[in-house]
Scaffold this motif. Structure first.
Motif, mmCIF file in Angstrom:
data_model
loop_
_atom_site.group_PDB
_atom_site.id
_atom_site.type_symbol
_atom_site.label_atom_id
_atom_site.label_comp_id
_atom_site.label_asym_id
_atom_site.label_seq_id
_atom_site.Cartn_x
_atom_site.Cartn_y
_atom_site.Cartn_z
ATOM 1 N N ILE A 1 0.835 -1.203 0.000
ATOM 2 C CA ILE A 1 0.000 0.000 0.000
ATOM 3 C C ILE A 1 0.864 1.245 0.000
ATOM 4 O O ILE A 1 1.657 1.449 0.907
ATOM 5 C CB ILE A 1 -0.917 0.031 1.234
ATOM 6 N N PRO A 2 0.751 2.084 -1.033
ATOM 7 C CA PRO A 2 1.509 3.339 -1.012
ATOM 8 C C PRO A 2 0.971 4.214 0.106
ATOM 9 O O PRO A 2 -0.249 4.246 0.330
ATOM 10 C CB PRO A 2 1.189 3.984 -2.364
ATOM 11 N N PHE B 1 0.512 7.351 0.415
ATOM 12 C CA PHE B 1 -0.451 8.410 0.106
ATOM 13 C C PHE B 1 -1.845 7.841 -0.162
ATOM 14 O O PHE B 1 -2.852 8.471 0.153
ATOM 15 C CB PHE B 1 0.035 9.271 -1.065
ATOM 16 N N ALA B 2 -1.891 6.607 -0.708
ATOM 17 C CA ALA B 2 -3.204 5.995 -0.949
ATOM 18 C C ALA B 2 -3.865 5.651 0.382
ATOM 19 O O ALA B 2 -5.051 5.914 0.597
ATOM 20 C CB ALA B 2 -3.049 4.744 -1.805
ATOM 21 N N THR C 1 -5.019 8.896 2.112
ATOM 22 C CA THR C 1 -6.215 9.464 1.493
ATOM 23 C C THR C 1 -7.450 8.673 1.900
ATOM 24 O O THR C 1 -8.470 9.246 2.289
ATOM 25 C CB THR C 1 -6.059 9.465 -0.040
ATOM 26 N N GLY D 1 15.885 4.985 4.810
ATOM 27 C CA GLY D 1 15.873 5.618 3.499
ATOM 28 C C GLY D 1 14.463 5.744 2.972
ATOM 29 O O GLY D 1 14.037 6.805 2.511
ATOM 30 N N VAL E 1 8.544 12.951 2.641
ATOM 31 C CA VAL E 1 8.266 13.998 1.652
ATOM 32 C C VAL E 1 6.769 14.028 1.354
ATOM 33 O O VAL E 1 6.126 15.086 1.367
ATOM 34 C CB VAL E 1 9.046 13.731 0.341
ATOM 35 N N ILE E 2 6.207 12.823 1.122
ATOM 36 C CA ILE E 2 4.793 12.739 0.772
ATOM 37 C C ILE E 2 3.912 13.029 1.987
ATOM 38 O O ILE E 2 2.967 13.818 1.912
ATOM 39 C CB ILE E 2 4.494 11.345 0.198
ATOM 40 N N GLN F 1 3.753 16.589 2.861
ATOM 41 C CA GLN F 1 2.954 17.357 1.917
ATOM 42 C C GLN F 1 1.470 17.199 2.227
ATOM 43 O O GLN F 1 0.734 18.173 2.270
ATOM 44 C CB GLN F 1 3.274 16.890 0.493
ATOM 45 N N ILE F 2 1.040 15.960 2.482
ATOM 46 C CA ILE F 2 -0.377 15.721 2.749
ATOM 47 C C ILE F 2 -0.832 16.458 4.014
ATOM 48 O O ILE F 2 -1.885 17.058 4.053
ATOM 49 C CB ILE F 2 -0.654 14.214 2.910
ATOM 50 N N ILE G 1 11.827 20.817 0.326
ATOM 51 C CA ILE G 1 12.334 20.432 -0.995
ATOM 52 C C ILE G 1 11.248 20.628 -2.052
ATOM 53 O O ILE G 1 11.490 21.204 -3.116
ATOM 54 C CB ILE G 1 12.783 18.961 -1.008
ATOM 55 N N LEU G 2 10.036 20.153 -1.736
ATOM 56 C CA LEU G 2 8.946 20.259 -2.711
ATOM 57 C C LEU G 2 8.656 21.712 -3.055
ATOM 58 O O LEU G 2 8.509 22.065 -4.225
ATOM 59 C CB LEU G 2 7.674 19.634 -2.138
ATOM 60 N N ILE H 1 11.351 22.913 -5.259
ATOM 61 C CA ILE H 1 11.211 22.433 -6.637
ATOM 62 C C ILE H 1 10.132 23.242 -7.360
ATOM 63 O O ILE H 1 10.335 23.713 -8.481
ATOM 64 C CB ILE H 1 10.856 20.930 -6.657
ATOM 65 N N PRO I 1 17.700 8.251 -1.095
ATOM 66 C CA PRO I 1 16.445 7.505 -1.064
ATOM 67 C C PRO I 1 15.780 7.593 -2.455
ATOM 68 O O PRO I 1 15.818 8.662 -3.064
ATOM 69 C CB PRO I 1 15.611 8.252 -0.032
ATOM 70 N N LEU J 1 5.004 2.273 -8.228
ATOM 71 C CA LEU J 1 4.788 3.027 -6.986
ATOM 72 C C LEU J 1 5.420 4.421 -7.056
ATOM 73 O O LEU J 1 4.800 5.422 -6.693
ATOM 74 C CB LEU J 1 5.366 2.246 -5.807
ATOM 75 N N LEU K 1 2.487 13.964 -6.192
ATOM 76 C CA LEU K 1 3.106 15.214 -5.749
ATOM 77 C C LEU K 1 3.032 16.297 -6.827
ATOM 78 O O LEU K 1 3.525 17.393 -6.647
ATOM 79 C CB LEU K 1 4.570 14.970 -5.382
ATOM 80 N N LEU L 1 -5.594 10.730 -7.722
ATOM 81 C CA LEU L 1 -5.764 10.724 -6.265
ATOM 82 C C LEU L 1 -5.463 12.107 -5.687
ATOM 83 O O LEU L 1 -6.145 12.596 -4.790
ATOM 84 C CB LEU L 1 -4.800 9.688 -5.674
ATOM 85 N N ARG M 1 -8.268 14.996 -3.689
ATOM 86 C CA ARG M 1 -8.186 15.366 -2.272
ATOM 87 C C ARG M 1 -9.053 16.561 -1.907
ATOM 88 O O ARG M 1 -9.586 16.641 -0.814
ATOM 89 C CB ARG M 1 -6.729 15.630 -1.883
ATOM 90 N N ALA N 1 -7.238 4.802 -5.712
ATOM 91 C CA ALA N 1 -6.451 4.222 -4.614
ATOM 92 C C ALA N 1 -6.492 2.703 -4.689
ATOM 93 O O ALA N 1 -5.453 2.032 -4.592
ATOM 94 C CB ALA N 1 -6.985 4.697 -3.262
ATOM 95 N N ILE O 1 -3.323 0.097 -5.262
ATOM 96 C CA ILE O 1 -3.024 -0.933 -4.270
ATOM 97 C C ILE O 1 -3.071 -2.325 -4.907
ATOM 98 O O ILE O 1 -2.147 -3.124 -4.749
ATOM 99 C CB ILE O 1 -4.004 -0.842 -3.076
#
Lengths: 314, 277
Positions: free
Chosen positions: A142-143, A145-146, A149, A248, A255-256, A259-260, A270-271, A274, B120, B207, B215, B230, B234, B248, B252
């Motif tokens: 499962i990522p 961010f998913a 959300t 790591g 980062v994600i 942001q959320i 960083i975001l 950018i 990373p 992923l 992002l 996604l 939001r 989502a 997954i």
């Protein structure tokens, strides 16, 4: 042992130089330079020239690199081209948030994963083991961010609950700080737990199969002693490796998550850098991130050698 | 190959993974046939809940969510395959050179890989995309570069162990040339871990693409990507939960299928790796 640590430390130097060169050269591949992105296309040539000189962009790349790196070594990461503020103090203050988030999520993941991994190994091939393995594999997929959300959606629709979004520093108001961070940390930690659990299970299994465990059992030791005193201790080195690797992932994951949840950490810095094409900020923060990552890996390697003396002979 | 598929089908986890991966690939291949509408077409019915006309509802701009999910599969698979292709082909060349010739070549290649490894993966991809600019091509390049060190390390380690086998020594002693030894004797014997690595890399490439797009630094709207869908959802997900739930779930399930397949392939092809995560 000591020579192993010295060797690791010496090997660390070229890696550091390499990382700084990689970050620097990457940022210099940008089509059009920082001045163009700052001024836009309508600026006068004079202004452009003036800024180019001011940033030292008229020098050959190796001189620019040398100037930058000698600044970095003195703790001067340069200045943001958007705000004009020094970058390092900003990085350090934001890193506190990222660091706290990482530590909290790690602790959460260990609390969930290590006992479950031990349980799955000890109860191998029972329904508990099967369930734990399937859940872990599902979880690794499962990522973050998913998951976030979907969770936020569920909480807001079912319970009308919204996590606090105003960040407060820990020393200003610890309760408020934990309230803000606990939700993001739970999500990140839960996701990390999948792979830590899988690793704990497999390294426990490996150890439980070995002869010395059979001997200890034959001597009539209680199962609790066998598992916690002998097996767990010996299965720690692979677990530590995976935890090191996880850092790591965690640094990337922040980062994600930042942001959320609009957490003012290094990832969000960083975001923003950018998106605003603020290259000194991006360059400095990525360098900092990579430094933290290699230092943690170095610590993990050294810890690894402390736990498992065989390593240093390799 | 046939044996591997039979073994996979015998294993419960492998079977589920293989079926899942096949479904995603088929959806990606036949997207124009499966999707009822053009994924960027805007209908007047904005945020329409799922009904017969729009089985997964419409988004904030009145676009059909189902069609976007279907075309999103295409983006995921394209990014996954090409970027892993780039990472794997460069990785295999570098890994072979480093492992076979050792010495200074090995040293230079592996130190560069150490440096790439010091970032990373999502961060390195972010840095590359921020330099090149966010779009499909650059997302693929960024993810491909991030995968190079993973493949180089896997291949090098395998080459080192295969190289010391007797059949390689004897081939060399009768004067077979290096390139022939590499292609004929070494390459076929390092394929198993390579395939496992490639399958697992596909899931992480998909992923990373979804994360970058989430992002706002990957695939750019209006092109459909599950990550950017996604992200767009939001702001409106309480009004239109379907705009968040379906992408989502798609992400997954796809990543889960690739992981299940990779896990099972690892058990079949490379039993000694079973305990290595």
């Amino acid at each position: 042992m000591r020579s192993y640590i010295t060797r690791r430390l010496l090997l660390f130097i070229p890696v550091l130089i390499g990382i700084s060169l990689a970050v620097f050269l990457l940022m210099h591949l940008i089509p059009g330079d920082a001045v163009d992105s700052l001024l836009g296309v309508e600026a006068t040539d004079e202004l452009r020239e003036q800024l180019t000189k001011q940033f030292g962009l008229d020098l050959p790349w190796y001189e620019q690199y040398f100037n930058w790196i000698s600044g970095v070594l003195k703790g001067d990461f340069g200045y943001s081209i958007r705000t004009g503020k020094a970058i390092l103090p900003e990085i350090l203050s934001r890193f506190k948030v990222t660091f706290e988030l990482s530590i909290l999520s790690s602790i959460i993941s260990w609390i969930i994963a290590i006992p479950l991994g031990i349980l799955a190994a000890v109860k191998r091939n029972t329904w508990a083991d099967g369930l734990a393995r399937v859940v872990a594999l599902f979880w690794v997929s499962i990522p973050n961010f998913a998951l976030v959300t979907l969770l936020l959606l569920f909480l807001s629709l079912q319970f009308n609950y919204y996590p606090a979004l105003q960040y407060t520093a820990f020393f200003d108001n610890p309760v408020q700080n934990l309230k803000t961070l606990i939700f993001p940390a739970l999500v990140l930690g839960a996701i990390m737990a999948g792979s830590v659990m899988r690793m704990t299970r497999s390294s426990m299994l490996e150890v439980l199969r070995q002869d010395f465990i059979r001997t200890i059992r034959a001597k009539g030791a209680k199962e609790k002693v066998v598992i916690f005193k002998h097996a767990l201790k010996n299965s720690f080195s692979p677990i530590i490796t995976i935890i090191g690797m996880q850092i790591g992932y965690l640094l990337g994951g922040t980062v994600i998550t930042e942001q959320i949840f609009s957490l003012p950490g290094l990832g969000l810095f960083i975001l923003t850098g950018i998106n605003q094409r603020d290259y000194p900020v991006v360059q400095g923060s990525i360098l900092f991130f990579a430094l933290v990552f290699v230092i943690i890996n170095l610590i993990v390697d050294i810890l690894y050698a402390c736990i498992d003396p065989r390593i240093s002979y390799k | 190959m046939k044996n591997i598929i039979i073994e996979l089908l015998k294993d419960k986890i492998g079977r589920i993974g293989l079926i899942g991966v096949c479904i995603v690939i088929l959806i990606a291949l036949f997207a124009p046939v499966i999707a009822p509408y053009n994924p960027t077409e805007m209908f007047p019915q904005i945020r329409n809940e799922p009904v017969k006309q729009f089985i997964m509802g419409t988004d904030n701009y009145g676009r059909d969510v189902f069609s976007r999910i279907v075309y999103g599969a295409r983006v995921s698979i394209i990014v996954g395959l090409i970027s892993v292709g780039i990472g794997a082909s460069l990785g295999i060349i570098l890994g072979l050179l480093a492992g076979y010739f050792e010495g200074w070549i090995d040293n230079i290649i592996m130190r560069i890989m150490d440096i790439l490894f010091a970032f990373p993966s999502i961060l390195l991809a972010l840095a590359i995309v921020s330099v090149l600019g966010p779009d499909l091509k650059n997302t693929i390049i960024a993810i491909g570069v991030v995968r190079i060190p993973v493949f180089t390390r896997t291949v090098r380690a395998e080459v080192l162990s295969v190289k010391s086998q007797e059949y390689v020594t004897s081939a060399r002693s009768i004067g077979v040339k290096d390139n022939k030894i590499i292609v004929r004797h070494i390459l076929p014997n390092i394929l198993s871990p390579f395939i496992v690595q490639a399958t697992l890399s596909l899931s992480s490439a998909i992923l990373v693409e979804a994360s970058l797009s989430f992002l706002g630094l990957g695939i750019q709207p209006p092109d459909p990507s599950w990550g950017s869908m996604l992200n767009e959802s939001r702001k409106i997900m309480e009004l239109a939960p379907w705009t968040a739930i379906y992408p989502a779930v798609a992400i997954i399930l796809t990543i889960l299928s690739f992981n299940l397949l990779g896990d099972s392939l690892r058990d079949i092809l490379d039993p000694k790796l079973k305990n290595v995560e």
